[in-house]
Design a protein around this motif. Sequence first.
Motif, short mmCIF file in Angstrom:
data_model
loop_
_atom_site.label_atom_id
_atom_site.label_comp_id
_atom_site.label_asym_id
_atom_site.label_seq_id
_atom_site.Cartn_x
_atom_site.Cartn_y
_atom_site.Cartn_z
N SER A 141 -92.22 57.56 117.19
CA SER A 141 -93.02 58.78 117.10
C SER A 141 -92.73 59.50 115.80
O SER A 141 -93.63 60.05 115.17
CB SER A 141 -92.70 59.70 118.28
N ASP A 197 -100.02 57.30 120.16
CA ASP A 197 -98.62 57.24 120.54
C ASP A 197 -98.51 57.15 122.06
O ASP A 197 -98.81 58.10 122.77
CB ASP A 197 -97.90 58.50 120.01
N GLU A 198 -98.08 56.02 122.53
CA GLU A 198 -97.94 55.78 123.97
C GLU A 198 -99.12 56.31 124.77
O GLU A 198 -98.97 57.14 125.65
CB GLU A 198 -96.64 56.41 124.49
N GLN A 239 -98.29 61.67 121.73
CA GLN A 239 -97.75 61.37 123.05
C GLN A 239 -97.99 62.58 123.96
O GLN A 239 -98.42 62.45 125.09
CB GLN A 239 -96.26 61.10 122.90
#
Lengths: 311, 367, 322, 527
Positions: D58, D179-180, D100
Amino acid sequence: EPALIYDLGGKFDKSFNEAAYNGAERWAKETGGSYKEIEMQNEAQREQALRRLAEAGSNPIVTTGFGMSDPIATVSKDFPDTKFVTIDGWVDPAEHPNVLTIGFAEHEGSYLVGMMAALASKTGTVSFVGGMDIPLIRNFACGYAQGAVAANPDIKFISNMTGTTPAAWNDPVKGSELAKAQKSQGSDVIFAAAGGTGLGVLQAAADEGILSIGVDSNQNHLHPGSVLTSMLKRVDVAVYNSMTQGAELDTTMQALNLASDGVGYAMDENNAELVTAEMQAAVDAAAEKIKSGELVVHDYRTDDTCPAATF
Amino acid sequence: MDRLPRWADLTLVPLVSLLFAAVISALVLLVIGQSPVEAFKVMVDGALGSPYGWGYTLYYATSFIFTGLAVTVAFHAGLFNIGGEGQAQLGGLGVALVCLSLPWPHWTVALIAATAGAALFGAAWAAIPAYLQAKRGSHIVITTIMFNYIAAALLVYMLVDVLKPVGQADPASARFPVGAQLPALNDIPGFNLIFERPVPANVTLLIALAMAVVVWALLWRTRLGYQIRAFGKSEAAAKYAGINPVRITIIAMLISGGLAGMMSINNVMGEAERLLQNSSEGAGFIGIAVALMGRNHPFGVVLAALLFGFLYQGGAELGLWTSIPIEMRIVVQGLVILFTGALDMMVRMILERAFGLVRSAKAMRAA
Amino acid sequence: MDYATLLQVLDTTIRLATPLLLACLAGLYSERAGIFDIGLEGKMLAAAMSAGAVAALTGSAWAGLLAGIGASLLFAALHGIAAITFRGNQLISGVALNFLASGLTVLIAQALFRQGGRTPPLSGNARFNPVTLPGAEALREVPLIGPLYYEVISGHSVLVYMAFLIVPLTWWVLFRTRFGLRLRAVGENPAAVDTAGVSVVGLRFAAVAITGVLCGVAGAYMATALQAGFGREMTAGRGYIALAALIFAKWRPVAAMWACLLFGFFQALALRPDVVQAVVQVRVPVPVLDALPYILTVLVLAGFVGKAIPPRAGGQPYVKER
Amino acid sequence: MAAAADTLGRQETAAPFAIELKGISKAFGPVQANKDINIAVPKGTIHGIIGENGAGKSTLMSILYGFYKADSGQIFISGNLTPIPDSQSAIRAGIGMVFQHFKLVQNFTVLENIVLGAEDGALLNTSLGKARRVLKELAQEYGLDVDPDTLVEDLSVGHQQRVEILKALYRQADILILDEPTGVLTPDEADHLFRILKGLKDQGKTVILITHKLREIMEATDNVSVMRRGTMVATVKTAETSPEQLAELMVGRKVLLEVEKTPAVPGKVVLSVENLHVRDEHGVERLKGISLEIRAGEILGIAGVAGNGQSDLLAALGGMTNASGKITLNGVDLPLSGAGSDGQSRREAGIAHVPEDRHHHGLILDFTAWENVAFGYHNDPKYQKSALFMDNDALRADTEKKMTAYDVRPPIPTLEAKNFSGGNQQKIVVAREVEQNPDLLLIGQPTRGVDIGAIEFIHKQIVALRDAGKAILLVSVELDEIMSLSDRIAVMFDGQIMGMRDPETTDERELGMLMAGMNGKNTGEAA
Ligand SMILES: Nc1ncnc2c1ncn2[C@@H]1O[C@H](COP(=O)(O)OP(=O)(O)OP(=O)(O)O)[C@@H](O)[C@H]1O
Ligand SMILES: Nc1ncnc2c1ncn2[C@@H]1O[C@H](COP(=O)(O)OP(=O)(O)OP(=O)(O)O)[C@@H](O)[C@H]1O
Ligand SMILES: [Mg+2]
Ligand SMILES: [Mg+2]
């Protein structure tokens, strides 16, 4: 070296405390002496100020405002060799031989400006703005109302007090709003006996184009042409005299009145055009009668009532 | 960036903050055409130069210990109690009601009762904001500010309409009976060797010091203190651990308000011996500065209270003997709060840089 | 209460509501951007002193206004540095700046004029004098409307009209402009603003600066329009009442105006306990009237009069890297 | 590492890399989050990045997006050196990022969120009008429909993610970083997302995808980079690697997450839950009637995609939220709301709880280790000196013992919790809860962000507690962990239990279907 403690309105209130300041300055100028001075900012400070001055050897310690009486009653016992003066207060002379109480016949001076107000009023309504609602201030109002009624039995009288705490001495916003309210009720002459609050009253009167009456000091110059006169309370004289006597101060209680020139009204170039010769003559005639005892103005404090107005 | 060592964090940060406040105060004095050196001399002389000065310095310090502890306890629970002023005023009301209610036989009895009254009233005044924070999420900072004003109005009402003796002009209660008057330090054997003249500092000082120890033990030795601190650090975690947020918020604020209220035994019972309007004289607010300066530790609070006692007495002396207005002390107070409470990160950054320099210099020498 | 008295009270209400309104709108910008400001009081006070002093020295009310704004901006900048740059505690910073203002104003005024922390009385062009609105004299005799227009609406200083015009302006800025959108966003979720490529620090400083300007006008109004000069502590807690009004209004501009008018009305009533007594037929102690705005605010905070939800990121410094 | 770049793109795609990072380093205080990272992403590809928790993924992407500033290093966009000091520059360079944790203003409408920062002028009206048009087009083009006038707080997580993607597309991003993205999605939503990403790729856009799920990497990406402890360890073509190889790269050694344990010998029922319901503060029903039993000496594992009620189950059993239904522990009813339903009462009843989120719940980071060992057990008689005072000395001694036993490094009880690494923090929590010798241990995400050594240790403790005849409820999003530790597996989906499986007889595919809300039988038939 004498000391002077001003009450909460502050040294430059252009009124009560400033009168005291003027007296002290006059003493300093004439004698070349110096004095200590403190302005109270807060109820709780009073005792410390007294003690600190007494501790430092100031004598006499002159104080203005009734709020000092109680602290003086406490502190004076611890400093028997120091003389204390309470102007406008009251401390039992029997118990406290080193304390001088100086009072004024405010009703007499107020009577004179009340007459003048009624004579100057075009609307037939005059009014009063008081500071803190205490008997002392009611005495101003009562004397004023008596004078107004004497000059014009049909006069309408309006009175407002600013508050019930010492904050009432220093709230010019409220002073000017009360003045505006009184104007809208028809008043065209307003007497302000309210310390710093009164400055707001005088300002509003000037803004609104009506007349006002100052108090304690000569406030005519504040708004020339708008301040009809000022009810003089010679705090300056009281301070001056006390300082002049110094440590040898005579502590016999004093009541300063019209006869002793302790109260009066102010005439100068700032209000010369506002006060006609007839008005002045009528007022001066009444003053003479009061001095001679022929005319007795009722003192509100004697029985908490007023013959000319209700509060 | 390097972290500060713990000792530096605890001592240097407040000291450097104080230094900043002092330097800026000096600049202010220069700007208004006064001599900072002279002013400082007057302050030191008036506040520390004689037993008399100490009598006042300690008197103020006593009040500030109470209010500083009050803010501290709340801070540890994560609550910013800005209502110390109102709670102190209500405490004063409690003291007055107790003292005036009975012809007290001896000051010790009166003191116990008055302390209870002060704490109770102060706590009660903190209870409503506490409840609203805990149960309804009303921000305690705003509610306590509001409660300061409501307290002031309530006191005016009580003094003018209820407590003021007939015939008295100023808004104050009657004098307390002799049995409810506390011995000043000059009346206490031992202390009277130092304080020969009447001083306002009184037995309450000893109570204040005792309370500092009690608060310390409470926070770091008892289960309640543990829960208060845990809750203050992390409300979410406290919930996990089964610490009841409502209960802790309310208890911490009750303790805080009680402590703020207790300052009134110093000024109302110990000094004025009657209830005056605005008797707390801003001590509730100074408690914020004292707590921040004392890093929220009772020991630090006592030291900071002494410092502020000095500042207040010294400031009063300035007002007496110089043409510097007494408001100077409010300026210093504001600066101390600013640097220790709001700009602490700046102070810390400066210190961290300084430490970094020292360290790299050492490393260089070693290499 | 007769009509004339009502008008008189309303007239007072307008005058007393004006500084509240200016300060309240000032607070609105700051708090909408996520910066709590309990330092409105201090900024007003600093502005009042500077405005009073400069107006006295130059004889120009407008110069006073500029000085007031300048002083208030200085305090706003300090708050910004503490709260935004150094991510300090916003509440503590506000408290500190209030104390600083309270002390400094007296110190400086005393050093300048030696009148016990007052500035000299102002007159003439050194004050914002009342302006008579067009047609006020002509309409005066029209029943009901005429006196209302003449007594209540007309006859205030230009700053009063300015304050009330800022209300719709604020609404428009907040809800109809790009700046307003970003301002509101930064108070709700600064990370959203940041990742959208807009400077959080810049926006927040802009908001704090607007707060400074408006508090400056509020303070200048106190010293050069409502009053004729500065006196110590002359704002008398108005900054806190404005804050209360802001919460009462739930951070919305038009509601803020009504809240300030309401609180101004309470203040006007507190000046006239005689009128209150005449209306409600019992003597209401003045302290009760004084405390009313605060009590109401507590009730609002408690959620009894609708829940007040502050901007979500309010009071928290924006920290990217811990 | 630069070599990896050359093996990847150039000979295949003549175009320069969409992104090239050279020598990126970034430290947060003492934590070196990125160390001299090099990576190159060819245009028009989907590029995966994997790595353990805290590996620095991240952080690297946030640097690329201008959210963080790198301490050193260079960024090239389409072959040109492009400094990215802030997000504005990143947006100008054609980069969009879906974080995220979404960066949306909750009480703004979708439209306002889209427009924020990309307005066309000082006035809003024009911007909003234009955005509404563009949004419609984008919705059609990529199948990304959301109502532009809904408040974001009223949208589901999946839709919020769409808004984030739309935000990037509205800014004409050519490079999209996610991100994820699937951590919070249902399998259905995840599938939908991957279809969208394919679509974007077909339009010539470049996608960087961060994920923990090797399956997603294998299915969706063209190339994959692996990060470990702040460094970039490898970049490989997805087609040329295997999940096993990636896992090894990620962790730094061969991974074989087999826990040694004997078959369970279940005893009497310790916990029985009947028809448990939980509503969150918004009134949304999070648990929709859960019933289960756990016996002494067994581990019940709860599998599921994050956000399907596992956390609420733990919170309700641990006394952190109110619930309705019926819970009995060792035959005794436990109150679910009001007095006696808080964490303290649960602990007294014999329930220990290792919470999912150690930073927010399990520990007080500013407290010392010994204070944290008392956390939750501060009322325990053994920690009291007298009626009034706690026995801090005894606590410190006890803590030191526990720290040594659990190999917490450094074993200093007076050190503040925030000064320990994640793994060591977790060991403190586990030590505290396990050593209470509870009848029932609730344990959520026991090894999240914990290194291999510590994982093994913690797993051993869990098994040992089971073997001592205690009941254990294990919640984990790591299917491997669930499979290897549990004696029985319950799968949760949408606040309900989809099925109960035996780890010996089930497999990841079957569990995956259950986690997606599909009945296991059906999948069997389909396959
Ligand atoms: N804002 C921050 N401040 C301080 N440290 C941070 C910050 N963000 C991340 N870190 C630290 O940097 C390291 C790398 O974190 P990062 O978030 O990049 O990891 P990640 O690979 O994305 O992990 P995850 O898979 O858990 O998302 C970690 O040690 C983390 O604790
Ligand atoms: N978000 C954060 N903010 C501040 N400090 C952090 C943050 N994340 C981690 N740290 C600190 O950084 C250090 C390393 O933390 P991290 O969790 O990355 O450890 P680690 O190297 O992964 O250790 P372990 O192998 O035990 O998991 C610790 O001292 C931790 O307290
Ligand atoms: Mg991450
Ligand atoms: Mg880790």
